[in-house]
Each structure stands twice: as structure tokens, then as C-alpha cells.
Design a protein around this motif. Structure first.
Motif, PDB file in Angstrom:
ATOM      1  N   GLY A 117      33.956  64.809 100.549  1.00 30.26           N
ATOM      2  CA  GLY A 117      32.713  64.704 101.325  1.00 30.26           C
ATOM      3  C   GLY A 117      32.345  63.244 101.489  1.00 30.26           C
ATOM      4  N   MET A 118      31.118  62.982 101.911  1.00 24.77           N
ATOM      5  CA  MET A 118      30.768  61.599 102.204  1.00 24.77           C
ATOM      6  C   MET A 118      30.674  60.759 100.931  1.00 24.77           C
ATOM      7  N   SER A 119      31.314  59.579 100.977  1.00 22.76           N
ATOM      8  CA  SER A 119      31.142  58.607  99.901  1.00 22.76           C
ATOM      9  C   SER A 119      30.386  57.415 100.489  1.00 22.76           C
ATOM     10  N   PHE A 120      29.340  56.997  99.825  1.00 20.54           N
ATOM     11  CA  PHE A 120      28.386  56.067 100.407  1.00 20.54           C
ATOM     12  C   PHE A 120      28.086  54.952  99.408  1.00 20.54           C
ATOM     13  N   VAL A 121      28.285  53.712  99.843  1.00 19.62           N
ATOM     14  CA  VAL A 121      27.947  52.574  98.984  1.00 19.62           C
ATOM     15  C   VAL A 121      26.965  51.666  99.712  1.00 19.62           C
ATOM     16  N   GLU A 122      25.783  51.528  99.155  1.00 18.43           N
ATOM     17  CA  GLU A 122      24.832  50.539  99.668  1.00 18.43           C
ATOM     18  C   GLU A 122      25.120  49.228  98.958  1.00 18.43           C
ATOM     19  N   ILE A 123      25.233  48.160  99.741  1.00 21.09           N
ATOM     20  CA  ILE A 123      25.554  46.870  99.144  1.00 21.09           C
ATOM     21  C   ILE A 123      24.477  45.860  99.528  1.00 21.09           C
ATOM     22  N   LEU A 124      23.788  45.338  98.532  1.00 22.93           N
ATOM     23  CA  LEU A 124      22.769  44.327  98.804  1.00 22.93           C
ATOM     24  C   LEU A 124      23.484  43.024  99.153  1.00 22.93           C
ATOM     25  N   ALA A 125      23.038  42.405 100.238  1.00 23.35           N
ATOM     26  CA  ALA A 125      23.734  41.217 100.736  1.00 23.35           C
ATOM     27  C   ALA A 125      22.714  40.170 101.165  1.00 23.35           C
ATOM     28  N   SER A 126      23.155  38.928 101.187  1.00 24.62           N
ATOM     29  CA  SER A 126      22.202  37.866 101.537  1.00 24.62           C
ATOM     30  C   SER A 126      22.333  37.470 102.996  1.00 24.62           C
ATOM     31  N   CYS A 127      21.211  37.000 103.522  1.00 24.08           N
ATOM     32  CA  CYS A 127      21.164  36.472 104.879  1.00 24.08           C
ATOM     33  C   CYS A 127      20.358  35.178 104.832  1.00 24.08           C
ATOM     34  N   PRO A 128      20.970  34.112 104.281  1.00 25.98           N
ATOM     35  CA  PRO A 128      20.217  32.866 104.080  1.00 25.98           C
ATOM     36  C   PRO A 128      19.551  32.378 105.372  1.00 25.98           C
ATOM     37  N   THR A 129      20.237  32.545 106.481  1.00 29.59           N
ATOM     38  CA  THR A 129      19.726  32.009 107.742  1.00 29.59           C
ATOM     39  C   THR A 129      18.360  32.591 108.085  1.00 29.59           C
ATOM     40  N   ASN A 130      18.265  33.923 108.002  1.00 23.28           N
ATOM     41  CA  ASN A 130      17.004  34.535 108.401  1.00 23.28           C
ATOM     42  C   ASN A 130      15.991  34.639 107.276  1.00 23.28           C
ATOM     43  N   TRP A 131      16.472  34.503 106.070  1.00 20.92           N
ATOM     44  CA  TRP A 131      15.535  34.451 104.942  1.00 20.92           C
ATOM     45  C   TRP A 131      14.929  33.051 104.823  1.00 20.92           C
ATOM     46  N   LYS A 132      15.497  32.110 105.564  1.00 24.02           N
ATOM     47  CA  LYS A 132      15.067  30.705 105.521  1.00 24.02           C
ATOM     48  C   LYS A 132      15.163  30.153 104.090  1.00 24.02           C
ATOM     49  N   LYS A 133      16.289  30.435 103.473  1.00 24.78           N
ATOM     50  CA  LYS A 133      16.540  29.946 102.110  1.00 24.78           C
ATOM     51  C   LYS A 133      17.956  29.398 102.076  1.00 24.78           C
ATOM     52  N   ASN A 134      18.213  28.467 101.162  1.00 30.04           N
ATOM     53  CA  ASN A 134      19.604  28.032 101.046  1.00 30.04           C
ATOM     54  C   ASN A 134      20.386  29.114 100.315  1.00 30.04           C
ATOM     55  N   PRO A 135      21.735  29.083 100.368  1.00 27.54           N
ATOM     56  CA  PRO A 135      22.521  30.175  99.785  1.00 27.54           C
ATOM     57  C   PRO A 135      22.218  30.446  98.318  1.00 27.54           C
ATOM     58  N   SER A 136      22.009  29.408  97.503  1.00 25.90           N
ATOM     59  CA  SER A 136      21.795  29.708  96.083  1.00 25.90           C
ATOM     60  C   SER A 136      20.401  30.281  95.844  1.00 25.90           C
ATOM     61  N   ASP A 137      19.401  29.803  96.566  1.00 22.90           N
ATOM     62  CA  ASP A 137      18.068  30.411  96.440  1.00 22.90           C
ATOM     63  C   ASP A 137      18.081  31.851  96.950  1.00 22.90           C
ATOM     64  N   SER A 138      18.931  32.105  97.934  1.00 23.65           N
ATOM     65  CA  SER A 138      19.038  33.472  98.465  1.00 23.65           C
ATOM     66  C   SER A 138      19.525  34.423  97.380  1.00 23.65           C
ATOM     67  N   LEU A 139      20.535  33.978  96.633  1.00 24.05           N
ATOM     68  CA  LEU A 139      21.061  34.827  95.559  1.00 24.05           C
ATOM     69  C   LEU A 139      19.994  35.071  94.499  1.00 24.05           C
ATOM     70  N   LYS A 140      19.217  34.035  94.239  1.00 31.87           N
ATOM     71  CA  LYS A 140      18.138  34.151  93.256  1.00 31.87           C
ATOM     72  C   LYS A 140      17.101  35.177  93.735  1.00 31.87           C
ATOM     73  N   TRP A 141      16.782  35.090  95.010  1.00 32.66           N
ATOM     74  CA  TRP A 141      15.781  36.015  95.588  1.00 32.66           C
ATOM     75  C   TRP A 141      16.295  37.462  95.540  1.00 32.66           C
ATOM     76  N   MET A 142      17.591  37.597  95.794  1.00 32.39           N
ATOM     77  CA  MET A 142      18.177  38.942  95.694  1.00 32.39           C
ATOM     78  C   MET A 142      17.955  39.522  94.309  1.00 32.39           C
ATOM     79  N   LYS A 143      18.291  38.719  93.287  1.00 35.36           N
ATOM     80  CA  LYS A 143      18.192  39.167  91.891  1.00 35.36           C
ATOM     81  C   LYS A 143      16.753  39.473  91.515  1.00 35.36           C
ATOM     82  N   GLU A 144      15.860  38.537  91.888  1.00 38.44           N
ATOM     83  CA  GLU A 144      14.497  38.636  91.369  1.00 38.44           C
ATOM     84  C   GLU A 144      13.622  39.580  92.189  1.00 38.44           C
TER      85      GLU A 144
END
Ligand SMILES: Cc1ncc(C[n+]2csc(CCOP(=O)(O)OP(=O)(O)O)c2C)c(N)n1
Ligand code: SF4
Ligand SMILES: [Mg+2]
Lengths: 248, 347
Positions: A203-230
Motif C-alpha cells: 500500500g502507500m508508503s509516505f515519508v514527510e521530509i522537513l527541508a530548508s528554504c534559506p532563500t525564502n526564509w531569509k536566513k543563511n543556510p546554517s541559521d536555516s538548519l537551526k530554525w528547522m531544529k528549534e
């Protein structure tokens, strides 16, 4: 000389258009590695979304089709029903899957269609430059929620895995994250399990994957990862919702 | 094959099965509910795939997938459902995918009613969705013809890699006639472009997105040349008593069948009158109609709408001196032969 690392055969040599720090490139590489490791490249059929990953057919080195915005699960339904021995997956963003394509994903899930879904949640409409997504967090600023998402005005963010978990047609359901190395390793495992369960016709196998979008979050890549976590992972907890057994 | 008594939905469905249709997706809507019901049973018997989709949007995108995988596929619906499919039809045309769509049209606009109408002519013949594209449109007038047209639609779709519409209406959907089913097709064209896994070949991809400047324009020019080929080769029409007649009735589909009775009656009374019937609505038989209008003084266009095909009649008649009149019944109105006969007499 022994090669200890190389580009997976399932990726072409094209340069992607993804921004620096974007989650899409990481996730597509993981999918390509898994398809190589399972030896199913010549049986794989991918369905690309409308969103930043629309050009996936240039990046994956196997059969890939486009689909209209949100309709990938309908396209995948027909392909998999007609070619049950192929490995079929959709790759969809949050706008694609959880807004315009809500009906298609819910009903494909309810029917228990035997394909895999990789749902890339970056809490924003990446391709159209940063409008509110159905998964945009409360308080998050986007170009259509300039003072931050206010549930009284803009409604509440949707937790897709929690929503799908009540449907019997979904047999494997997990939320993973790409905010750090352990998360990326776990994401790859989840992708592999999803495809292996598909091969078991479960049947259906479904994986949601949290991902960063630094450009539209207006954050640099490392701050983006931090925002994801926090912030993101607090509202969207990394979790296995359904797993029918040990398949790895 | 033995004769069968079938309604228009069943006759079309049997045409699809004879043509090797392997996939049907649909969503119930009157007046063609019999179509998905009948297909669900027949596809099971035939080893094909039947899916009752969650919407017409989903149906048409399932067709996209089925066509992409290289299988013959169809959907059926009625006007509001066909409106919902337009984005998907545009994608099929853009990606050059063959699929067959049957519209058992009903009165509109909006939810309208469930009675027969021809008011989807514009939508059917002018593309319908976004972008510069065309779909071949076949307009049958009997159960036998919708059977044959549906079969033909699959061949045309494959031949040109383009969606093909069969435009019926609520009348055709629900009337029963004898039909001689076609024998089952055995040989099918190869589809090296299909997505079925890249075993032993380079990966295939299907797309309608072309971002590099000029590439989309080139793609559109390529499509244009295909549509020019279709215009050259696939025009179908019928004319009854049109040679040298000075009065021509133009009508299509079931309405033409009704008009034919009125024309026969007028002829019995000595009128110099003929009937012209486009069978393909796109490509429209402009030249063939123009030929029929050579000696015509009067033209009466009869449609079950406020007048949509009449625009094409004007285009065909641009070098003709004939005066063009219109008689139409919108919103599900169906004229009877007496009514059309009276209209013929009036003009
Ligand atoms: C019918 C339709 N509506 C709107 C669009 C415009 N559009 C393109 S991508 C997109 C949003 C994509 O966001 P998401 O699915 O989250 O993907 P991301 O780019 O974030 O990966 C929209 C609204 C479209 N192409 N088609
Ligand atoms: S806009 Fe966001 S999602 Fe799109 S490529 Fe850039 S970082 Fe990735
Ligand atoms: Mg997104």
C-alpha cells in the motif's frame, strides 16, 4: 584504486537550479542513492511536482514525468496500477501536496495505492518566491503573511502525517528531517523502507521530509538548519507513525 | 459480431474495449452515469483497470499517468465535469499524450440541468484549457456511430499523440439502438516515448515546461505543424442533397439527425434543400461546407445552444452570398422535427 564515494548512477550530471542550502538537492541525492542500492534504477518511474523540484526529470537518471500542480498522486495511481512491477514514487512540495493537491493525496492514500510519496515540507511556497504554504508555522513571516501567520486570519498549519495516519491505505508513514547529519541518515533509511514496502505491495508508503528554504526564509543556510531544529521540528515532530515491521 | 442493444454510453464503452482501452477513470455525473457503471463491470471482465476517481480533475490526471505509461486510456463525463478537466487536457496536449475523453453534454452554464445540449461546442473546438492547442472532436449522432467514433478516437489519439474528444449529449447517452460491435483490435502502435522503466534504453521524460528562451515557442511551432497535418487529413463530414441546393441546413450530432427529418419532409413537399453535417467539429470542414454553399441562397444553422458552431459556418461562408439564419434551443431544449420544419418554412 577503490572508489569510496561517487555520484549515484541515478543522478545525471546536470547542475541543479537549487539555491545554496536548499533541502531539495540533499533529498534527491538520497533518493538516487537508495534506488542505486536497491538496484531498481531501470524499473523506477518518478513523478515530479510543480514547485522548485519541477525540473527533477533533468536530475534523476531514470524515467520521470511532470504532473500538473498537485496531481502527482493521480498520475502515479494510473502508472502503478498499469505497471505494478515498477517502482513508482511522487516527489511533492507542501503547496503541491497539502494545498492544491489535497484531494489527490488523501484519496490515493485511502485507496492504498501501492506507490511511495516523498513529501518535502519547507513551510513555504519556494518556487513562487515565498508565499504562505499550508504548512507555514504560526508566526512565520512570508510574502503573504507579512506580519507572521496568524491562525485567526490565515488558519492553522496542517500536520500532514497526523492527518494521513487515520487512513488504512497508508502502511508506512514517517516524518524525517534534514536539519543535521543524523537526521539525513535517518531520512535515507526512511526512503529506503518506503521503497522496500512498496516492493512488498503493502500500500502507500509516505515519508514527510522537513527541508530548508534559506532563500525564502531569509536566513543563511546554517541559521536555516537551526530554525528547522528549534521551530519546525517542535510543531512537526520527527516520528515513525506507521511501520509494519522490520524490513531493512 | 452479433448485434447488441446498447445505449450511447454502453456503445461508446464497447467501442473503447474493442479499441484496446486498458484504463478508465471517471466520476459519476448525469446523464452519463451508466458509463462508469458499465465500464466498472466490463474492465473487470476484460482485465483492464477501472478507477472511480475522487473528481474529474483526478480522472484526467490519471489518464495522464496511463497515457504516459503507454496504455490506451479514456474517461467520460458531462459538461461540468469536462470543465474541471480542462487543465489536464491542456497538459495532455502539451506533453503530446494520447487519451480519449467522452463528453455527454448537458445544459449549462453552471450546474445547468441534466438534459441534452450542444453548448460545449466552443469549449470542445477551441482548445478549452489554457495555451495554444487543439483537440480532435468527433460528433456522433447514433449509438452505432458513437461506438465507431470511440474506436476511431483511440487510433487518432495514438496516431497524432494528442487528446481526442467524442462530443455526444444527454440524448445520445440515454437512447438505446442496435449496435454492431467492432472486432477487438489486436495490433497497436509502438510507443518508444512511454515511461515504463529505462531498462536497456536512455531515460524518458515527459514535460510541457520549457524554460529556455525560444524552446517553448519552437515546441508550439512543432505542435502547430501537427495540427496542420490533422486539418489536412482528418476532416469528416456528411452532406445530404447539398449539391446545387439553394437552401442548406447545417447541424451536428443528434440535432442534425432531428434536422434531417425536417429536411426530408421539406423535400417531399418540393423544397430545394439539403443538410450539411460536420462529423469532426475540429478540424471543421470549412472547404467542404463552402463547396455546398456555392449555389445556396439561404443557410439555416440549427443547434441545441444559443449559436456556437454558427461562427464556423460564417468562416466557411465568407465567400458565399447566402444569407445565414439561426435556430437554436439553449439550456437543455431539444427541438423536434416539426419545429425545425416550421423554421425552414419561415426563412
Ligand atoms: C494551477 C497552478 N496554480 C499555481 C501555480 C503556480 N505555482 C507554481 S509552484 C507553486 C508552489 C509550490 O510550492 P511547494 O509545493 O511548496 O514547492 P516548493 O517550491 O516549496 O518546493 C505554485 C503556487 C501553478 N503552476 N499551477
Ligand atoms: S527557493 Fe527554496 S526550495 Fe526553491 S530552490 Fe531555493 S531554497 Fe530550494
Ligand atoms: Mg514548499
Amino acid at each position: 584504486m577503490k572508489a569510496i564515494y561517487q555520484r549515484p548512477e541515478s543522478l545525471t550530471t546536470d547542475t541543479s537550479i537549487y539555491c545554496p542550502g536548499c533541502g531539495h538537492g540533499v533529498i534527491q541525492k538520497l533518493i538516487a542513492e537508495v534506488i542505486d542500492e536497491l538496484g531498481v534504477r531501470e524499473r523506477a518511474i518518478g513523478i515530479a511536482p510543480v514547485g522548485c523540484a519541477v525540473l527533477s526529470y533533468n536530475y534523476f537518471n531514470f524515467d520521470v514525468t511532470e504532473a500538473a500542480h498537485g496531481r502527482a498522486p493521480a498520475v502515479a495511481t494510473a502508472i502503478k496500477r498499469l505497471l505494478p512491477s515498477r517502482i513508482v514514487f511522487t516527489y511533492q512540495g507542501d503547496g503541491d501536496l497539502a494545498a492544491i493537491g489535497t484531494a489527490e493525496i488523501i484519496h490515493a492514500a485511502a485507496r492504498g495505492e501501492n506507490f511511495s510519496v516523498f513529501f518535502i515540507n519547507n513551510a513555504v511556497y519556494g518556487m513562487t518566491k515565498g508565499q504562505m504554504a499550508p504548512t507555514t508555522l504560526t508566526g512565520q513571516k512570508t510574502t503573504t503573511t507579512v506580519s507572521g501567520r496568524n491562525p485567526q486570519v490565515h488558519g492553522f498549519p496542517i500536520r500532514v502525517c497526523e492527518l494521513l495516519s487515520s487512513l488504512d491505505g497508508v502502511t508506512y508513514l514517517e516524518r524525517a528531517t534534514t536539519s543535521d547529519i543524523p537526521g539525513i541518515i535517518a531520512t535515507k533509511k526512511a526512503i529506503k523502507k518506503a521503497i522496500l514496502w512498496q516492493m512488498q505491495q503493502k500500500g502507500m508508503s509516505f515519508v514527510e521530509i522537513l527541508a530548508s528554504c534559506p532563500t525564502n526564509w531569509k536566513k543563511n543556510p546554517s541559521d536555516s538548519l537551526k530554525w528547522m531544529k528549534e521551530t519546525m521540528e517542535r510543531y512537526y515532530p520527527v516520528k515513525v507513525f506507521k511501520d509494519p515491521g522490520n524490513i531493512l | 459480431m452479433r448485434l447488441k442493444i446498447l445505449n450511447g454510453c454502453e456503445a461508446s464503452a464497447e467501442g473503447a474495449i474493442s479499441a484496446g482501452c486498458a484504463f478508465y477513470a471517471g466520476y459519476p455525473i448525469t446523464p452519463q452515469n451508466r458509463f462508469p457503471e458499465y465500464m466498472s463491470e466490463r474492465m473487470e471482465q476484460d482485465g483492464g483497470v477501472f478507477i472511480q476517481a475522487e473528481s474529474e480533475t483526478s480522472s484526467i490526471n490519471m489518464l495522464f499517468g496511463a497515457a504516459a505509461a503507454g496504455f490506451r486510456c479514456m474517461t467520460s463525463s458531462s459538461s461540468p465535469g469536462i470543465s474541471l478537466m480542462q487543465e489536464g487536457i491542456s497538459y495532455l496536449a502539451g506533453c503530446e499524450l494520447p487519451a480519449v475523453i467522452v463528453n455527454m453534454a448537458r445544459g449549462g452554464p453552471g450546474l445547468g440541468d441534466v438534459t441534452p445540449s450542444q453548448s460545449d461546442y466552443f469549449q470542445s473546438t477551441r482548445g478549452g484549457g489554457h495555451g495554444d492547442y487543439r483537440t480532435i472532436v468527433l460528433a456522433p449522432w447514433s449509438c452505432q456511430e458513437i461506438h465507431d467514433h470511440t474506436y476511431l478516437a483511440f487510433d487518432l489519439a495514438d496516431k497524432y499523440r494528442n487528446p481526442v474528444l467524442v462530443l455526444g449529449d444527454g440524448l445520445l447517452a440515454q437512447m438505446y439502438e442496435t449496435v454492431r460491435p467492432k472486432a477487438k483490435k489486436k495490433r497497436f502502435p509502438k510507443k518508444p516515448w512511454a515511461l515504463d522503466g529505462c531498462s536497456g534504453r536512455k531515460p524518458n521524460s515527459l514535460k510541457s515546461l520549457f524554460l529556455t528562451p525560444g524552446v517553448l515557442e519552437a515546441h508550439n511551432w512543432k505542435l502547430a505543424s501537427k495540427w496542420a497535418r490533422i486539418e489536412k487529413r482528418e476532416i469528416r463530414c456528411e452532406s445530404y442533397y447539398c449539391r446545387n441546393s439553394n437552401y442548406i441546413v447545417v447541424s451536428f450530432g443528434t440535432c442534425a439527425r432531428i434536422a434531417k427529418e425536417a429536411v426530408e419532409r421539406a423535400r417531399q413537399e418540393g423544397a430545394d434543400i439539403g443538410l450539411f453535417r460536420p462529423v469532426t467539429l475540429w478540424p471543421f470542414p470549412y472547404a467542404q461546407l463552402a463547396e455546398c454553399l456555392k449555389n445556396a441562397k439561404k443557410v439555416l444553422v440549427v443547434e441545441m445552444s444559443l449559436g456556437q458552431m454558427i461562427d464556423d459556418v460564417y468562416l466557411a461562408a465568407r465567400n458565399s452570398d447566402a444569407r445565414i439564419f439561426f435556430y437554436g434551443r439553449p439550456g437543455g431544449g431539444v427541438p423536434d422535427p416539426d419545429e425545425i420544419y416550421r423554421e425552414i418554412k419561415k426563412k
